[in-house]
Design an enzyme around this catalytic site. Structure first.
Site, PDB file in Angstrom:
ATOM      1  N   PHE A 158       5.814  95.780  86.920  1.00  0.00           N
ATOM      2  CA  PHE A 158       6.014  96.705  85.796  1.00  0.00           C
ATOM      3  C   PHE A 158       7.478  97.109  85.813  1.00  0.00           C
ATOM      4  CE2 PHE A 158       6.858 100.666  83.814  1.00  0.00           C
ATOM      5  CZ  PHE A 158       5.985 100.789  82.756  1.00  0.00           C
ATOM      6  N   GLU A 159       8.169  96.825  84.738  1.00  0.00           N
ATOM      7  CA  GLU A 159       9.535  97.317  84.592  1.00  0.00           C
ATOM      8  C   GLU A 159       9.910  97.287  83.127  1.00  0.00           C
ATOM      9  OE1 GLU A 159      12.108  94.849  86.968  1.00  0.00           O
ATOM     10  OE2 GLU A 159      11.660  93.038  85.830  1.00  0.00           O
ATOM     11  N   ILE A 160      10.663  98.284  82.716  1.00  0.00           N
ATOM     12  CA  ILE A 160      11.252  98.324  81.376  1.00  0.00           C
ATOM     13  C   ILE A 160      12.758  98.378  81.588  1.00  0.00           C
ATOM     14  CG2 ILE A 160      11.494  99.653  79.247  1.00  0.00           C
ATOM     15  CD1 ILE A 160       8.629 100.650  79.692  1.00  0.00           C
TER      16      ILE A 160
END
Length: 263
Positions: free
Chosen positions: A140-142
């Site tokens: 999960f990464e933005i």
């Protein structure tokens, strides 16, 4: 290939997962420094990594990309873990070589103390030759691709790529992203996506209260990010892992909050 196979066998004997799968090494290298350059993404600035079989427990009722753009956020994460030091023994020594050659690249508001913490799990820092092994779990990464396409991170990736550790060790994109962000980004522009008022981060942590918005519940087996929010259901607020109790020690958030804080 002979050297890769020999190196992979050594890692496999040490219990390093996926060490003999060249596709995994290629994936880590691709995610570390190449996908930002893909022609299909040239007109895009932000990305959100979403993997198969993950769970999101909360209603996301706002535009996350508008949020990061409006606040000039470089990177957002949910889970902060320790890595296996046997998989990255020369990653930090190579990083130090790069810093020695490019001292002006270091951000004034960096996260070096978090990257080199030797208090929470000193055996990890020692085995990784000075790196705590703390990293943002990148499934999960933005992220802002302008940072990763920029001069500093691109030069850092190219240095690592020439060193060969993506294949002869098992350097993952999570520690590479995290070290790059920790050294070259403004720490105030790295954002933790959770909202856990009155949830203790560990048995030794103080009780904390966080600002609104940090409300993205997330699970990638076996770890959780479960906010205390009316928008969330299907998980236990504050739950960090599912499985054996030893998984609790993999949580690196106490070190992150000690050295960096929250943004």
């Amino acid at each position: 290939m002979d050297l890769f196979r020999e190196s992979a066998e050594v890692l496999k004997e040490q219990g390093i997962q996926y060490s003999d799968k060249i596709s995994y090494h290629q994936m880590c290298r691709w995610n570390s420094g190449l996908f930002y350059q893909h022609p299909a993404l040239k007109n895009y600035r932000y990305y959100w990594r979403v993997e198969p079989k993950v769970q999101f427990f909360c209603d996301v009722d706002y535009d996350v990309f508008r949020f990061v753009e409006d606040r000039n956020i470089t990177y957002g994460f949910t889970i902060n873990l320790f890595d296996a030091p046997q998989s990255i023994p020369t990653l930090w020594p190579e990083t130090k070589k790069f810093l020695a050659a490019n001292p002006t690249y270091l951000s004034d508001n960096n996260m070096l103390d978090w990257l080199t913490d030797d208090q929470l799990r000193p055996e990890h820092t020692n085995a990784a030759n000075g790196y705590s092994t703390c990293h943002f779990w990148s499934n999960f990464e933005i992220g802002d691709m302008e940072f990763f396409r920029g001069e500093k991170y691109s030069a850092y990736f190219n240095h690592l790529d020439r060193a060969g550790g993506f294949y002869y060790e098992r350097w993952g994109d999570a520690p590479v992203h995290s070290i790059g962000l920790g050294l070259f980004a403004d720490a105030a522009k790295v954002h933790w996506y959770v909202n856990q008022p009155h949830i203790a981060l560990s048995a030794h942590a103080d009780w904390v209260t966080h600002d609104r918005f940090r409300d993205i519940g997330y699970n990638h087996i076996p770890y959780y990010n479960c906010p205390n929010s009316p928008k969330c259901s299907g998980c236990t607020p504050g739950k960090f892992y599912a499985g054996e109790p030893f998984l609790a020690k993999e949580d690196c958030r106490p070190s992150y909050f000690k050295h960096v804080g929250t943004h």
